[in-house]
Motif scaffolding. Structure first.
Motif, PDB file in Angstrom:
ATOM      1  N   VAL A   1       0.878  -1.172   0.000  1.00 34.02           N
ATOM      2  CA  VAL A   1       0.000   0.000   0.000  1.00 34.02           C
ATOM      3  C   VAL A   1       0.914   1.221   0.000  1.00 34.02           C
ATOM      4  CG1 VAL A   1      -1.741   1.298   1.276  1.00 34.02           C
ATOM      5  CG2 VAL A   1      -1.868  -1.206   1.162  1.00 34.02           C
ATOM      6  N   VAL A   2       0.698   2.088  -0.998  1.00 29.12           N
ATOM      7  CA  VAL A   2       1.595   3.228  -1.211  1.00 29.12           C
ATOM      8  C   VAL A   2       0.780   4.512  -1.301  1.00 29.12           C
ATOM      9  CG1 VAL A   2       3.280   4.222  -2.802  1.00 29.12           C
ATOM     10  CG2 VAL A   2       3.228   1.765  -2.458  1.00 29.12           C
ATOM     11  N   ALA A   3       1.196   5.533  -0.565  1.00 24.88           N
ATOM     12  CA  ALA A   3       0.609   6.872  -0.684  1.00 24.88           C
ATOM     13  C   ALA A   3       1.380   7.615  -1.761  1.00 24.88           C
ATOM     14  CB  ALA A   3       0.709   7.613   0.644  1.00 24.88           C
ATOM     15  N   ILE A   4       0.668   8.139  -2.753  1.00 25.91           N
ATOM     16  CA  ILE A   4       1.313   8.872  -3.843  1.00 25.91           C
ATOM     17  C   ILE A   4       1.592  10.295  -3.349  1.00 25.91           C
ATOM     18  CG2 ILE A   4       1.129   9.632  -6.235  1.00 25.91           C
ATOM     19  CD1 ILE A   4       1.323   6.546  -5.794  1.00 25.91           C
ATOM     20  N   GLU A   5       2.870  10.595  -3.170  1.00 22.04           N
ATOM     21  CA  GLU A   5       3.293  11.852  -2.556  1.00 22.04           C
ATOM     22  C   GLU A   5       3.739  12.907  -3.556  1.00 22.04           C
ATOM     23  OE1 GLU A   5       6.172  11.084   0.492  1.00 22.04           O
ATOM     24  OE2 GLU A   5       5.076   9.325   1.197  1.00 22.04           O
TER      25      GLU A   5
ATOM     26  N   VAL B   1       8.761   4.200  -5.475  1.00 25.24           N
ATOM     27  CA  VAL B   1       7.973   3.301  -6.318  1.00 25.24           C
ATOM     28  C   VAL B   1       7.192   4.176  -7.290  1.00 25.24           C
ATOM     29  CG1 VAL B   1       6.175   1.552  -6.389  1.00 25.24           C
ATOM     30  CG2 VAL B   1       7.784   1.603  -4.465  1.00 25.24           C
ATOM     31  N   LEU B   2       7.456   4.014  -8.590  1.00 23.05           N
ATOM     32  CA  LEU B   2       6.751   4.770  -9.632  1.00 23.05           C
ATOM     33  C   LEU B   2       5.530   3.968 -10.063  1.00 23.05           C
ATOM     34  CD1 LEU B   2       9.642   5.914  -9.553  1.00 23.05           C
ATOM     35  CD2 LEU B   2       9.421   6.344 -11.986  1.00 23.05           C
ATOM     36  N   VAL B   3       4.373   4.641 -10.075  1.00 24.92           N
ATOM     37  CA  VAL B   3       3.111   3.963 -10.350  1.00 24.92           C
ATOM     38  C   VAL B   3       2.393   4.683 -11.484  1.00 24.92           C
ATOM     39  CG1 VAL B   3       0.964   3.112  -9.370  1.00 24.92           C
ATOM     40  CG2 VAL B   3       2.975   3.348  -7.899  1.00 24.92           C
ATOM     41  N   ASP B   4       2.348   4.058 -12.648  1.00 24.59           N
ATOM     42  CA  ASP B   4       1.670   4.636 -13.808  1.00 24.59           C
ATOM     43  C   ASP B   4       0.179   4.752 -13.538  1.00 24.59           C
ATOM     44  OD1 ASP B   4       1.511   5.626 -16.443  1.00 24.59           O
ATOM     45  OD2 ASP B   4       0.860   3.664 -17.158  1.00 24.59           O
ATOM     46  N   GLY B   5      -0.383   5.922 -13.805  1.00 26.88           N
ATOM     47  CA  GLY B   5      -1.817   6.139 -13.667  1.00 26.88           C
ATOM     48  C   GLY B   5      -2.285   6.499 -12.273  1.00 26.88           C
ATOM     49  N   ALA B   6      -1.411   6.547 -11.295  1.00 26.81           N
ATOM     50  CA  ALA B   6      -1.798   6.936  -9.939  1.00 26.81           C
ATOM     51  C   ALA B   6      -1.723   8.454  -9.811  1.00 26.81           C
ATOM     52  CB  ALA B   6      -0.893   6.276  -8.904  1.00 26.81           C
ATOM     53  N   ALA B   7      -2.700   9.030  -9.125  1.00 27.31           N
ATOM     54  CA  ALA B   7      -2.777  10.479  -8.983  1.00 27.31           C
ATOM     55  C   ALA B   7      -2.221  10.938  -7.636  1.00 27.31           C
ATOM     56  CB  ALA B   7      -4.222  10.943  -9.126  1.00 27.31           C
TER      57      ALA B   7
ATOM     58  N   ASP C   1       4.102   9.871 -13.788  1.00 30.89           N
ATOM     59  CA  ASP C   1       3.838   8.726 -12.917  1.00 30.89           C
ATOM     60  C   ASP C   1       3.658   9.213 -11.483  1.00 30.89           C
ATOM     61  OD1 ASP C   1       4.330   7.072 -15.073  1.00 30.89           O
ATOM     62  OD2 ASP C   1       6.367   6.575 -14.469  1.00 30.89           O
ATOM     63  N   GLY C   2       2.802   8.520 -10.743  1.00 33.08           N
ATOM     64  CA  GLY C   2       2.717   8.774  -9.319  1.00 33.08           C
ATOM     65  C   GLY C   2       3.959   8.216  -8.649  1.00 33.08           C
TER      66      GLY C   2
END
Length: 69
Positions: A13-17, A34-40, A24-25
């Motif tokens: 579980v990652v909070a996009i900061e 951690v780079l997350v495509d499509g995360a806001a 990327d988020g």
């Protein structure tokens, strides 16, 4: 070999900061990016780690936003 707090196939579980240079988020697991495509920005999501590099990992969203503060 340097220990990394994530492994390919693991979930976190990652909070996009913040947002990365390509939109990327970016969230962190034990200070490891951690780079997350499509995360806001501002979302908290469950991600599956798809690849791990020397100083960051990539992941994809596998769960909806959580209600954590």
């Amino acid at each position: 070999m340097v220990e990394r707090p994530v492994t390919a196939g693991g979930t976190h579980v990652v909070a996009i900061e913040e947002l990365g240079s390509e939109g990327d988020g970016v969230g962190y697991v034990d200070d490891f990016a951690v780079l997350v495509d499509g995360a806001a920005l501002g979302e908290t999501v469950r991600v599956e780690i798809t690849s791990v590099g020397s100083n960051f990992a990539r992941g994809e969203v596998v769960g909806a936003e959580f209600g954590y503060d």
